[in-house]
Motif scaffolding. Structure first.
Motif: not given
Lengths: 122, 131
Positions: B9-11, B14, B6-7
């Motif tokens: 994907v978050a990056v 962004v 998930r991290v």
């Protein structure tokens, strides 16, 4: 743009980011503290938007491209709500890390906004 | 999508946002100055968006899309990065990939590697598996 306000905003975003990433890696799920920190980051962005709209009327105009400035500002405004929404969908430690990533990204974008407003070379 | 993925994907999200923003500004304000570089910026932005979506969506088809887009990004950042260092005159205007993504803290260089590593570790199992 008010320079000291922008620096405060930058510091809050970076601090919120580091705290959330730290707590997330330590295994904490999103809490009132981390969600609240993101809410504060968002609130300061809204204040920044109001200031940016009002400032030119007081002779405080950006030295760089207003279009670029507002693209960063609108993009930054989207991040905390998106991160918080996703964090609440599945509350685990990585959700907290994501809150931190979003806050850090806002910090970087605020810094770029300051550059665009004050010391644009091009 | 769960765990540390998930991290990632978050990056990606962004970076996709950053690439869209920059590309939007370039095309809206000065497209005539460097149509090729700015068209490339827009293409890169689009690919980041597709990669982000493909990482989130389950299933074999999206898995292949994720591989294709991430491999494209990696090729882009390596080729354009190398060209911009070797022949700066070719790229007078910054793109997300110039100097291996220096303007973005080298995230465009590191992220595809992490993405491919993550994909290799999370191969979707046989049809019907809902991971």
């Amino acid at each position: 743009m008010i320079e000291w306000f922008t620096w405060v905003q930058f510091a809050v975003a970076v601090l919120a980011g580091l705290v959330a990433i730290g707590l997330g890696l330590a295994g904490r799920v999103p809490s009132d503290l981390t969600i609240g920190a993101l809410a504060l980051v968002e609130l300061l962005l809204v204040a920044q938007l109001v200031i940016a709209i009002a400032a030119p009327a007081f002779g405080n105009v950006p030295t760089g491209s207003p279009l670029e400035f507002y693209t960063y500002l609108v993009g930054a405004l989207l991040l905390p709500p998106a991160a918080a929404f996703w964090a609440l969908l599945e509350r685990n430690r990585w959700a907290t890390v994501i809150l931190g990533v979003a806050a850090l990204a806002v910090g970087v974008m605020v810094y770029r906004m300051l550059q665009i407003w004050t010391v644009q070379q091009a | 999508m769960s765990g540390i993925g998930r991290v990632l994907v978050a990056v990606y999200g962004v970076l996709a946002l950053a690439a869209i923003g920059r590309s939007f500004v370039q095309i809206a304000s000065k497209f005539d100055e460097a149509p090729l570089a700015y068209a490339l910026s827009a293409l890169a932005a689009l690919v980041y968006v597709v990669a982000t979506v493909a990482l989130i969506r389950p299933g074999r088809a999206w898995y292949r899309v994720a591989w294709a887009t991430i491999a494209f990004e990696f090729t882009g950042v390596v080729v354009i990065g190398a060209l911009s260092v070797a022949f700066p005159a070719l790229f007078p205007h910054d793109t997300v990939w110039s100097w291996f993504g220096r303007g973005y803290l080298f995230i465009p260089l590191v992220l595809p590697v992490l993405g491919m590593w993550w994909l290799a570790r999370h191969r979707p199992a046989v049809e019907g598996d809902a991971s």
